[in-house]
Design a protein around this motif. Structure first.
Motif, PDB file in Angstrom:
ATOM      1  N   ALA A 274       0.785  -1.135   0.246  1.00 20.40           N
ATOM      2  CA  ALA A 274       0.036  -0.097  -0.108  1.00 20.40           C
ATOM      3  C   ALA A 274       1.007   1.184   0.126  1.00 20.40           C
ATOM      4  O   ALA A 274       0.646   2.218  -0.772  1.00 20.40           O
ATOM      5  CB  ALA A 274      -0.891  -0.021   1.253  1.00 20.40           C
ATOM      6  N   ALA A 275       1.949   1.214   1.092  1.00 19.27           N
ATOM      7  CA  ALA A 275       2.952   2.418   1.026  1.00 19.27           C
ATOM      8  C   ALA A 275       3.562   2.524  -0.335  1.00 19.27           C
ATOM      9  O   ALA A 275       3.833   3.825  -0.914  1.00 19.27           O
ATOM     10  CB  ALA A 275       3.975   2.238   2.069  1.00 19.27           C
ATOM     11  N   GLY A 280       3.973   5.521  -5.554  1.00 15.83           N
ATOM     12  CA  GLY A 280       3.847   5.753  -6.720  1.00 15.83           C
ATOM     13  C   GLY A 280       2.830   6.637  -7.279  1.00 15.83           C
ATOM     14  O   GLY A 280       3.131   7.466  -8.481  1.00 15.83           O
ATOM     15  N   VAL A 281       1.783   6.760  -6.705  1.00 17.45           N
ATOM     16  CA  VAL A 281       0.711   7.855  -7.019  1.00 17.45           C
ATOM     17  C   VAL A 281       1.242   9.048  -6.696  1.00 17.45           C
ATOM     18  O   VAL A 281       1.074  10.343  -7.623  1.00 17.45           O
ATOM     19  CB  VAL A 281      -0.712   7.642  -6.095  1.00 17.45           C
ATOM     20  CG1 VAL A 281      -1.502   8.743  -6.256  1.00 17.45           C
ATOM     21  CG2 VAL A 281      -1.190   6.161  -6.646  1.00 17.45           C
ATOM     22  N   GLU A 284       3.587  10.133  -9.331  1.00 18.52           N
ATOM     23  CA  GLU A 284       2.855  10.481 -10.419  1.00 18.52           C
ATOM     24  C   GLU A 284       2.388  11.753 -10.354  1.00 18.52           C
ATOM     25  O   GLU A 284       2.537  12.657 -11.599  1.00 18.52           O
ATOM     26  CB  GLU A 284       2.021   9.635 -10.995  1.00 18.52           C
ATOM     27  CG  GLU A 284       2.635   8.180 -11.643  1.00 18.52           C
ATOM     28  CD  GLU A 284       3.441   8.310 -12.650  1.00 18.52           C
ATOM     29  OE1 GLU A 284       3.186   9.084 -13.650  1.00 18.52           O
ATOM     30  OE2 GLU A 284       4.470   7.494 -12.928  1.00 18.52           O
ATOM     31  N   THR A 285       1.826  12.183  -9.217  1.00 27.23           N
ATOM     32  CA  THR A 285       1.259  13.442  -8.977  1.00 27.23           C
ATOM     33  C   THR A 285       2.341  14.569  -9.273  1.00 27.23           C
ATOM     34  O   THR A 285       2.377  15.656  -9.929  1.00 27.23           O
ATOM     35  CB  THR A 285       0.710  13.544  -7.704  1.00 27.23           C
ATOM     36  OG1 THR A 285      -0.415  12.498  -7.733  1.00 27.23           O
ATOM     37  CG2 THR A 285       0.123  14.873  -7.717  1.00 27.23           C
ATOM     38  N   VAL A 286       3.547  14.412  -8.688  1.00 28.06           N
ATOM     39  CA  VAL A 286       4.717  15.305  -8.714  1.00 28.06           C
ATOM     40  C   VAL A 286       5.178  15.693 -10.218  1.00 28.06           C
ATOM     41  O   VAL A 286       5.396  16.868 -10.715  1.00 28.06           O
ATOM     42  CB  VAL A 286       5.854  14.961  -7.807  1.00 28.06           C
ATOM     43  CG1 VAL A 286       7.107  15.545  -7.995  1.00 28.06           C
ATOM     44  CG2 VAL A 286       5.326  15.131  -6.416  1.00 28.06           C
ATOM     45  N   GLN A 287       5.235  14.311 -10.834  1.00 27.68           N
ATOM     46  CA  GLN A 287       5.649  14.328 -12.271  1.00 27.68           C
ATOM     47  C   GLN A 287       4.512  15.121 -13.192  1.00 27.68           C
ATOM     48  O   GLN A 287       5.008  15.764 -14.001  1.00 27.68           O
ATOM     49  CB  GLN A 287       5.954  12.947 -12.866  1.00 27.68           C
ATOM     50  CG  GLN A 287       6.981  12.123 -12.048  1.00 27.68           C
ATOM     51  CD  GLN A 287       8.405  13.226 -12.382  1.00 27.68           C
ATOM     52  OE1 GLN A 287       8.752  13.467 -13.320  1.00 27.68           O
ATOM     53  NE2 GLN A 287       8.828  13.372 -11.063  1.00 27.68           N
ATOM     54  N   LEU A 288       3.312  15.017 -12.996  1.00 26.30           N
ATOM     55  CA  LEU A 288       2.270  15.628 -13.612  1.00 26.30           C
ATOM     56  C   LEU A 288       2.522  17.118 -13.198  1.00 26.30           C
ATOM     57  O   LEU A 288       2.266  18.059 -14.088  1.00 26.30           O
ATOM     58  CB  LEU A 288       0.939  15.137 -13.106  1.00 26.30           C
ATOM     59  CG  LEU A 288      -0.319  15.716 -13.959  1.00 26.30           C
ATOM     60  CD1 LEU A 288      -0.124  15.418 -15.420  1.00 26.30           C
ATOM     61  CD2 LEU A 288      -1.531  15.106 -13.441  1.00 26.30           C
TER      62      LEU A 288
END
Length: 531
Positions: A274-275, A280-281, A284-288
């Motif tokens: 879960a961590a 990963g989420v 991906e948010t930071v990369q977006l």
């Protein structure tokens, strides 16, 4: 209530059958797990009917098997009602929704439901037996406690695990194969040897738990327990070096420990997964966000073409606290903004985004670079929680060739005229954004002959550890004004020390021309400035 009544009755009958068939006098008590799981899974307002069902089933089974009416019958019923009640109360004080895929919930389940509740049941049951028979209290209470604890751990965990949140990790084919192998190992150990080697089965059980989660761990533990009980019933399972009763107690402790370890491994694996998913989420948010905030490497307009490079000291983000923008205003002037937020990483990236978008709006609303910095400083103080940054703003008027600029603590820009000469934009300086100052931020206007080149950058381009800033400025001046024509990327590769700081470098080619958008006759800005 009916389900609890039937489940408890069937489990209690099975416990009596195990006790009567086993030559070792061994048994564990599955109904303890049924009662505990029913209480944990139900709201407290339904506990009374569940406990009544438990008492009825317990009393009926005891009468069927010859327990004397009176103190023994009442004591046994009280023990098997009080134990699950205390265990469920302790567990649900931590959380009303127990998920064995969470380590904290599992520890409360083991501590309250498997250890504390059965201990209370064992004390009450042991006292009842001691008062009505000549059997020793300690031996009886210990056997009762371990029997109930094993029932709560094996059966209770199996039922509660059906509601665990790590179901996506459960693979039926792999679970079936691994459970079968684990059961085979347990069978060989308990049927064909008298050595205390039960812990060998923990190896495939741990693999099963780590790979397939809480349900698989509970199923594997149940199968191992079933194999052990079958060995007891079949006259096997004695342990060399121990009495019959001592060997049974040792085996029960092994089963309890293995089941707890298996569930703990499964919960740890679930939390790690879960961590990992959350990380990963977040990544991906930071990369977006990074991609949304990353400045363009090339920009083209009627009166300006720009080429820029921005590099982050944090290689995970690629873009840090630096930003730049080339903006064509409604009156066809060219606005140039470059800034550098103090700090690195995600926090600097977020603060940079706030200042960047505010600066874009302010450049469109004003005609004076000093006023843009005033507004930006006010915005940073009141809306960003105290962001510190340096910033340089410039306006180029293609009709007149005038360059209006102002700097808030930012390194000076370089402007090259059409005749090939270069000069520093060293005037109109004020304190960085976020630093208190009573002085008004002013701008300076210069004349640029013919088409011009403007170079702006952040301090990461010119600063190096162990040298003064003047050395870096001279190095950059030579690189920019030299006869060889290098691309922006080549210049940055030549000037920047990797990983030392965020670095941005922009070269803007400015062209003279006549604007086609009319400016208001009174000289006011196309948009009114904020009140």
């Amino acid at each position: 209530m009916c389900g609890v009544l039937i489940g408890y009755y069937v489990g209690a009958v099975a416990a009596y059958e195990m006790l009567e068939l086993s030559s070792l006098g061994a048994a564990f008590f599955p109904p303890a797990g049924v009662a505990l799981a029913a209480l944990i899974a139900s709201p407290t307002r339904r506990w009374a009917p569940i406990l009544i069902a438990v008492a009825i089933a317990e009393t009926f089974v005891n009468i069927q098997h010859g327990v004397a009416i009176g103190l023994p019958l009442a004591g046994f019923a009280l023990a098997n009602v009080l134990g699950p009640l205390v265990g469920a109360f302790a567990v649900t004080r931590h959380s009303h929704r127990i998920d064995l895929a969470r380590v904290s919930d599992l520890m409360w389940f083991i501590g309250g439901g498997v250890l504390l509740g059965p201990l209370v049941s064992g004390l009450v049951g042991g006292t009842t037996v001691w008062m009505t028979t000549p059997r020793p209290f300690v031996d009886t209470a210990a056997a009762w406690w371990l029997g109930d604890a094993l029932g709560a751990m094996i059966v209770g965990a199996l039922i509660i695990s059906m509601f665990a949140t790590d179901l996506p990790r459960f693979s039926l084919p792999e679970t079936v194969l691994t459970v079968a192998f684990t059961g085979g190992v347990a069978f060989v150990i308990h049927w064909w040897t008298t050595q205390p080697a039960g812990f060998i089965a923990i190896i495939p059980l741990m693999f099963l738990s780590a790979r397939n989660g809480t349900r698989a761990a509970a199923i594997g533990s149940m199968l191992i327990t079933a194999v052990v009980v079958a060995s007891w019933v079949g006259g096997h399972g004695s342990v060399s070096g121990f009495s019959a009763e001592g060997g049974v107690l040792l085996t029960k402790l092994q089963l309890l420990t293995m089941a707890a370890a298996a569930l703990l491994v499964a919960a740890e694996a679930a939390e790690l997964e879960a961590a990992s998913r959350l990380a990963g989420v977040q990544y991906e948010t930071v990369q977006l966000l990074r991609r949304a905030l990353a400045p363009d490497t090339e920009m083209h307009g009627r009166f300006a073409d720009a080429e820029g490079v921005s590099r982050s000291a944090d290689q995970r983000l690629e873009v840090g606290g630096d930003w730049y923008d080339i903006i064509e205003t409604d009156d066809d002037r060219v606005g140039i903004v470059i800034g550098d937020v103090v700090g690195h990483g995600e926090e600097a990236l977020i603060q940079m985004g706030q200042l960047r978008f505010a600066a874009q709006a302010f450049v469109m609303m004003s005609r004076d670079s000093g006023q843009v910095l005033e507004w930006l400083a006010y915005y940073a103080d009141t809306c960003t929680g105290g962001t510190y940054a340096t910033c340089l703003v410039a306006y180029y008027d293609p009709a007149t060739g005038q360059l209006n600029y102002a700097s808030a603590g930012h390194p000076p820009g370089l402007v090259g005229s059409g005749d090939g000469s270069w000069r520093w934009l060293s005037g109109a300086r004020s304190t960085p954004i976020g630093v208190p100052s009573n002085k008004q931020r002013v701008s300076e206007t210069i004349e640029v002959d013919g088409d011009a080149s403007l170079v702006v950058y952040t301090d990461g381009v010119v600063e190096r550890a162990g040298e003064i800033i003047d050395t870096g400025l001279a190095r950059m001046f030579d690189a920019v004004s030299g006869p060889e024509h290098n691309s922006v990327t080549q210049l940055v590769d030549r000037l920047v020390t990797a990983g030392s700081d965020d670095a941005s470098f922009v070269r803007v080619e400015l062209r003279r021309g006549q604007p086609v958008v009319a400016v208001p006759s009174d000289g006011s800005a196309p948009f009114p400035p904020p009140a």
